[in-house]
Design a protein around this motif. Structure first.
Motif, PDB file in Angstrom:
ATOM      1  N   GLY A  27       0.793  -1.224   0.000  1.00  0.00           N
ATOM      2  CA  GLY A  27       0.000   0.000   0.000  1.00  0.00           C
ATOM      3  C   GLY A  27       0.818   1.262   0.000  1.00  0.00           C
ATOM      4  N   LYS A  28       2.054   1.216   0.509  1.00  0.00           N
ATOM      5  CA  LYS A  28       2.835   2.445   0.645  1.00  0.00           C
ATOM      6  C   LYS A  28       4.198   2.288  -0.006  1.00  0.00           C
ATOM      7  N   ALA A  29       4.216   1.699  -1.161  1.00  0.00           N
ATOM      8  CA  ALA A  29       5.435   1.554  -1.964  1.00  0.00           C
ATOM      9  C   ALA A  29       6.522   0.858  -1.164  1.00  0.00           C
ATOM     10  N   GLN A  30       7.579   1.597  -0.802  1.00  0.00           N
ATOM     11  CA  GLN A  30       8.745   0.978  -0.195  1.00  0.00           C
ATOM     12  C   GLN A  30       8.704   0.943   1.328  1.00  0.00           C
ATOM     13  N   ASP A  31       7.666   1.461   1.951  1.00  0.00           N
ATOM     14  CA  ASP A  31       7.603   1.471   3.410  1.00  0.00           C
ATOM     15  C   ASP A  31       7.556   0.051   3.973  1.00  0.00           C
ATOM     16  N   GLN A  49      10.798   5.142   1.892  1.00  0.00           N
ATOM     17  CA  GLN A  49      11.076   4.960   0.466  1.00  0.00           C
ATOM     18  C   GLN A  49      12.528   5.252   0.111  1.00  0.00           C
ATOM     19  N   ASN A  50      13.224   5.990   0.980  1.00  0.00           N
ATOM     20  CA  ASN A  50      14.651   6.264   0.734  1.00  0.00           C
ATOM     21  C   ASN A  50      15.568   5.234   1.381  1.00  0.00           C
ATOM     22  N   LYS A  51      14.958   4.193   1.946  1.00  0.00           N
ATOM     23  CA  LYS A  51      15.690   3.109   2.618  1.00  0.00           C
ATOM     24  C   LYS A  51      16.326   3.561   3.937  1.00  0.00           C
ATOM     25  N   ASP A  52      15.799   4.628   4.536  1.00  0.00           N
ATOM     26  CA  ASP A  52      16.242   5.025   5.871  1.00  0.00           C
ATOM     27  C   ASP A  52      15.594   4.095   6.891  1.00  0.00           C
ATOM     28  N   LEU A  53      16.394   3.559   7.802  1.00  0.00           N
ATOM     29  CA  LEU A  53      15.889   2.706   8.868  1.00  0.00           C
ATOM     30  C   LEU A  53      15.779   3.532  10.143  1.00  0.00           C
ATOM     31  N   SER A  54      14.565   3.620  10.678  1.00  0.00           N
ATOM     32  CA  SER A  54      14.325   4.484  11.827  1.00  0.00           C
ATOM     33  C   SER A  54      13.685   3.713  12.976  1.00  0.00           C
ATOM     34  N   ASN A  55      13.954   4.195  14.201  1.00  0.00           N
ATOM     35  CA  ASN A  55      13.193   3.777  15.379  1.00  0.00           C
ATOM     36  C   ASN A  55      11.934   4.632  15.438  1.00  0.00           C
ATOM     37  N   ILE A  56      10.767   4.024  15.421  1.00  0.00           N
ATOM     38  CA  ILE A  56       9.555   4.846  15.522  1.00  0.00           C
ATOM     39  C   ILE A  56       8.821   4.653  16.838  1.00  0.00           C
ATOM     40  N   THR A 104      31.161   5.873  13.832  1.00  0.00           N
ATOM     41  CA  THR A 104      31.951   6.819  13.043  1.00  0.00           C
ATOM     42  C   THR A 104      33.142   6.080  12.461  1.00  0.00           C
ATOM     43  N   VAL A 105      33.518   6.433  11.226  1.00  0.00           N
ATOM     44  CA  VAL A 105      34.590   5.710  10.535  1.00  0.00           C
ATOM     45  C   VAL A 105      35.449   6.669   9.721  1.00  0.00           C
ATOM     46  N   THR A 106      36.620   6.187   9.354  1.00  0.00           N
ATOM     47  CA  THR A 106      37.420   6.771   8.286  1.00  0.00           C
ATOM     48  C   THR A 106      37.608   5.687   7.241  1.00  0.00           C
ATOM     49  N   HIS A 107      37.093   5.930   6.049  1.00  0.00           N
ATOM     50  CA  HIS A 107      37.165   4.923   4.993  1.00  0.00           C
ATOM     51  C   HIS A 107      38.595   4.762   4.487  1.00  0.00           C
ATOM     52  N   ALA A 108      38.788   3.740   3.677  1.00  0.00           N
ATOM     53  CA  ALA A 108      40.120   3.438   3.154  1.00  0.00           C
ATOM     54  C   ALA A 108      40.695   4.603   2.344  1.00  0.00           C
ATOM     55  N   ASP A 109      39.822   5.408   1.740  1.00  0.00           N
ATOM     56  CA  ASP A 109      40.307   6.546   0.949  1.00  0.00           C
ATOM     57  C   ASP A 109      40.432   7.828   1.772  1.00  0.00           C
ATOM     58  N   GLY A 110      40.198   7.752   3.083  1.00  0.00           N
ATOM     59  CA  GLY A 110      40.324   8.915   3.955  1.00  0.00           C
ATOM     60  C   GLY A 110      39.040   9.656   4.218  1.00  0.00           C
ATOM     61  N   ASN A 111      37.968   9.318   3.519  1.00  0.00           N
ATOM     62  CA  ASN A 111      36.687   9.989   3.718  1.00  0.00           C
ATOM     63  C   ASN A 111      36.082   9.578   5.058  1.00  0.00           C
ATOM     64  N   LYS A 112      35.468  10.525   5.740  1.00  0.00           N
ATOM     65  CA  LYS A 112      34.933  10.263   7.079  1.00  0.00           C
ATOM     66  C   LYS A 112      33.411  10.207   7.129  1.00  0.00           C
ATOM     67  N   SER A 113      32.730  10.252   6.002  1.00  0.00           N
ATOM     68  CA  SER A 113      31.268  10.230   6.012  1.00  0.00           C
ATOM     69  C   SER A 113      30.756   8.799   5.952  1.00  0.00           C
ATOM     70  N   LEU A 114      29.570   8.632   6.500  1.00  0.00           N
ATOM     71  CA  LEU A 114      28.937   7.318   6.466  1.00  0.00           C
ATOM     72  C   LEU A 114      27.431   7.508   6.412  1.00  0.00           C
ATOM     73  N   ASP A 115      26.791   6.713   5.580  1.00  0.00           N
ATOM     74  CA  ASP A 115      25.338   6.743   5.462  1.00  0.00           C
ATOM     75  C   ASP A 115      24.885   5.298   5.291  1.00  0.00           C
ATOM     76  N   LEU A 116      24.038   4.808   6.183  1.00  0.00           N
ATOM     77  CA  LEU A 116      23.626   3.410   6.146  1.00  0.00           C
ATOM     78  C   LEU A 116      22.162   3.306   5.744  1.00  0.00           C
ATOM     79  N   ARG A 117      21.903   2.530   4.680  1.00  0.00           N
ATOM     80  CA  ARG A 117      20.541   2.357   4.167  1.00  0.00           C
ATOM     81  C   ARG A 117      20.120   0.892   4.260  1.00  0.00           C
ATOM     82  N   TYR A 118      18.848   0.707   4.452  1.00  0.00           N
ATOM     83  CA  TYR A 118      18.281  -0.636   4.598  1.00  0.00           C
ATOM     84  C   TYR A 118      18.477  -1.460   3.325  1.00  0.00           C
ATOM     85  N   VAL A 119      18.851  -2.738   3.532  1.00  0.00           N
ATOM     86  CA  VAL A 119      18.963  -3.689   2.427  1.00  0.00           C
ATOM     87  C   VAL A 119      17.959  -4.832   2.596  1.00  0.00           C
ATOM     88  N   SER A 120      17.982  -5.461   3.774  1.00  0.00           N
ATOM     89  CA  SER A 120      17.098  -6.609   3.989  1.00  0.00           C
ATOM     90  C   SER A 120      17.024  -6.917   5.477  1.00  0.00           C
TER      91      SER A 120
END
Length: 736
Positions: A27-31, A49-56, A104-120
């Motif tokens: 009924g609500k697409a990707q929800d 729908q953006n694959k954000d995983l939240s505590n509701i 919090t992380v530092t990736h192999a290329d030195g980048n410090k950003s992280l964004d985690l989206r739902y897969v399964s």
């Protein structure tokens, strides 16, 4: 038949829940709505729908699972979350989150950003009561993923939560923070009950209303992580919870090393709770495909107050966590306060005879039985040299085991295998096995240092200490495992990466304990740490009991044992009768009977009546100990607000109870002036009340011929008649 019907109903309910979630997705697409339900509570997660995983939602379970969608404040599509108030189930840093992150992380290329989206996600059922929800989230830019695990215990209303972190980047990733859990609570107000203390002053409670910003509970001590502040706490919603009213969450980090709990009240009055290992001085270099598993964060929630939450946790602990949680425990006589380090074989033989005379199960030999070049005649030498001291014990430990067997009692022994004295053969032979900075002065606590358990050779050595004792003495029946030192000058000669030290030390300890329990699965072991310096549910997987405090003054112990009882069942609490304090032997014994009873006294110095009292009390204890250890605990009169302390243990059939009552104020005329209302009884059953532990040549003032309904005892109450002449009263409640 009733349990089968409940099983069918729960199975139908679970299938209905899945169906409703699938309908919701169509009924609500990707929800996707993902509830974790226990008997009374629910933790609900949602994917948009953006694959954000939240505590509701976290709170009381709803009758209609579809209505979780209607909860105010859940993630709404199209809402602007540019202010960073997204209630993420595992908040990250460097992308959209503006508050304290869980990872919090530092990736192999030195980048410090992280964004985690739902897969399964998937649900694995262990049995009818235990389920594991595993949710895979992944960064859409980097090959970095986390599995969030939620293990639920349905009947106990308990959840364990932990994370598993991996990556397949082209190079190492640095983990700067790596929490086990990230909860999100919504309430009008929040009240935190935390604990603090030190040696002999453990478990002092403080309750405060949380204000905006971050409140952090943590430890950086390395070994005795709970010395100043334990990893257990309570969180009350809306108002401070009482024993029987209010909504309260109990939390605990299952980790015996450095822990950290962040409680952040944000600009929208939402509370973020982030808990796990302390990332202090612990940046972790994670190789590609390496798996990093955090310890579990344990919590239970109740809308019926602190008592109900305690009983949830006690039931869970006895059923699922404590070693032999439903089994027997040994009463004992310890030699420490009778001899300290000054003993020899003949003196110990006499104490073993006293053990038999007293009527307890086991004689425990404490510190001082080992080391020859630097004999352990005080706490300044010999620790680490575990050869039997030939002067004190020319015939070895075996002669003591044999003497105990001859007297019809068991034998146990003290060890502190994680530590070393600077003045010892071990230190001389293996200075590289010691935790210390190579170019800095050594700093001692109790004249000792910590062995480097990150080193597999040291792990083998520590395991060998225990294994050698059992190999040479197969009838050894008990081990008291001490841990008196914290980590100063943290450095491992073995590790290449010093940032891994605090984590690898604790992993090393657990590996040793796993090996010990694989070979000796049932031998009782006390978790001692100079008192309550290391009490947590990760350690209690390997130990049958713990030592709450070196302070055994019975008046002090009432308060300590009371606070410990919120989180740990009585079967785990080792309480000894000693010469601390000014109270009579009856008071001291009555207080120790609140948990697992032991003695640390000079039996030969007891008067005839004192000895007779102790002998009779042990017999009474043996008759009711199963109710104390396995019964439901109800606190009746809080010693911090009353002149008496009162509590009762009730068995699961509500047919038997043991009620403890103590005078905690010596002011004139104080005592139980009014009846104490009991709890946990069956209102329709009839009971009689009998006094236990009556001192010789005295009589009870309780009329044991009277009978009372459970309704009367819980509505009107019963006066135990505690006063300046009857400072402690133990009552047995029996159905008739």
């Amino acid at each position: 038949m009733k349990s089968k019907i409940q099983l069918i109903c729960r199975s139908v309910s679970y299938l209905l829940l899945i169906s409703l979630c699938l309908v919701n997705q169509v009924g609500k697409a990707q929800d996707i709505t993902i509830p974790v339900e226990t008997k009374n509570n629910a933790l609900v997660l949602q994917v948009n729908q953006n694959k954000d995983l939240s505590n509701i939602y976290i709170g009381k379970k709803l009758g209609n699972p579809a209505e979780y969608e209607n909860i105010p404040g859940h993630y709404k599509q199209g809402t602007d979350y540019s202010d960073g108030t997204l209630n993420s189930a595992y908040s990250t840093a460097g992308s959209r989150n503006l508050f304290e992150p869980a990872v919090t992380v530092t990736h192999a290329d030195g980048n410090k950003s992280l964004d985690l989206r739902y897969v399964s996600h998937k649900v694995t059922r262990t049995d009818n009561n235990v389920s594991l929800l595993s949710i895979l989230v992944k960064d859409p830019v980097y090959n970095f993923e986390v599995v969030l695990n939620y293990k639920s215990y349905y009947n106990e209303d308990v959840i364990e939560q932990w994370s598993v972190i991996t990556h397949q980047e082209k190079g190492n990733v640095i983990l700067h923070k790596f929490a086990s859990a990230n909860l999100y609570l919504q309430s009008r107000k929040y009240w935190l009950t935390q604990y603090h203390g030190d040696w002999a002053t453990e478990m002092k409670p403080e309750e405060v209303q949380l204000t905006h910003g971050i409140k952090t509970l943590d430890s950086k001590l390395g070994t005795r992580a709970n010395l100043f502040q334990p990893s257990v706490f309570m969180l009350s919603l809306d108002k401070p919870a009482t024993e029987d009213e209010g909504t309260v969450l109990y939390g605990s980090v299952e980790w015996s090393g450095n822990f950290r709990v962040d409680l952040e009240l944000d600009n929208k009055d939402n509370l973020r709770l982030i808990a796990g290992m302390n990332n202090y001085a612990s940046d972790y270099t994670l190789k590609p495909k390496e798996v990093f598993t955090t310890p579990a964060f344990l919590y239970t929630m109740s809308d019926k107050g602190k008592g109900d939450a305690s009983r949830n946790l006690h039931n869970w602990a006895r059923n699922y966590r404590i070693l032999d949680g439903k089994g027997n425990r040994l009463t004992l006589l310890n030699n420490w306060e009778a001899t300290y380090f000054d003993f020899d074989e003949p003196k110990l033989f006499e104490l073993i005879k006293d053990t038999k005379k007293l009527g307890v199960d086991l004689f425990l030999l404490d510190d001082g039985w080992f080391a020859n070049k630097y004999p352990r005649n005080g706490d300044v030498t010999g620790l680490g040299d575990w050869g039997v001291n030939k002067k004190k014990l020319p015939n070895g430990v075996a002669s003591l085991v044999q003497e105990a067997t001859k007297n019809g009692v068991k034998f146990g022994i003290w060890i502190e295998p994680e530590m070393v004295s600077p003045k010892s053969e071990l230190y001389e032979k293996h200075p590289d096995w010691v935790v210390k900075q190579p170019q800095r002065p050594e700093h001692y606590l109790r004249n000792q240092l910590v062995l480097d358990l990150t080193n597999p050779k040291v792990q083998d050595f520590v395991y060998g200490i225990v294994d050698d004792l059992f190999t040479k003495n197969p009838d050894l029946a008990y081990v008291k495992w001490d841990c008196n030192t914290v980590v100063f000058n943290a450095y491992s000669a073995h590790l290449k990466n010093q940032s891994h030290f605090y984590i690898e030390y604790m992993r090393g300890l657990y590996q040793v304990l796993e090996r010990i329990r694989a070979k000796y699965p049932k031998v009782p072991m006390m978790l001692c740490s100079g008192g309550g310096g290391r009490v947590d549910y990760a350690a209690l997987k390997y130990f049958t009991e713990f030592w709450p405090s070196d302070n055994t003054d019975p008046l002090e112990r009432i308060f300590m044992q009371w606070e410990y009882s919120y989180f740990y069942p009585s079967v785990t609490s080792s309480n000894h009768v000693t010469d601390w304090g000014k109270q009579p032997i009856k008071f001291r014994t009555d207080v120790a009977m609140m948990g697992k009873l032991g003695f640390d006294i000079v039996v030969s110095k007891l008067s005839a009546n004192e000895l007779k009292f102790c002998q009779n009390a042990i017999k009474s204890y043996d008759a009711v100990k199963s109710v104390i250890w396995q019964g439901d605990l109800y606190r009746l009169a809080d010693p911090r607000v009353n002149s008496i302390a009162s509590l009762v243990y009730i068995d699961d059939k509500k047919s038997t109870g043991v009620m403890f009552n103590y005078l905690v104020s010596n002011r004139y005329g104080e005592g139980s002036k009014l009846p104490v209302r009991l709890k946990g009884l069956d209102p329709n059953k009839t009971y009689r009340i009998k006094e236990l532990n009556i001192y010789p040549e005295t009589k009870t003032s309780i009329d044991e011929t009277k009978s009372y309904t459970g309704d009367f005892l819980m509505t009107v109450g019963f006066n135990p008649e505690v006063n300046e002449k009857r400072t402690s009263v133990v009552l047995q409640i029996n159905e008739i």
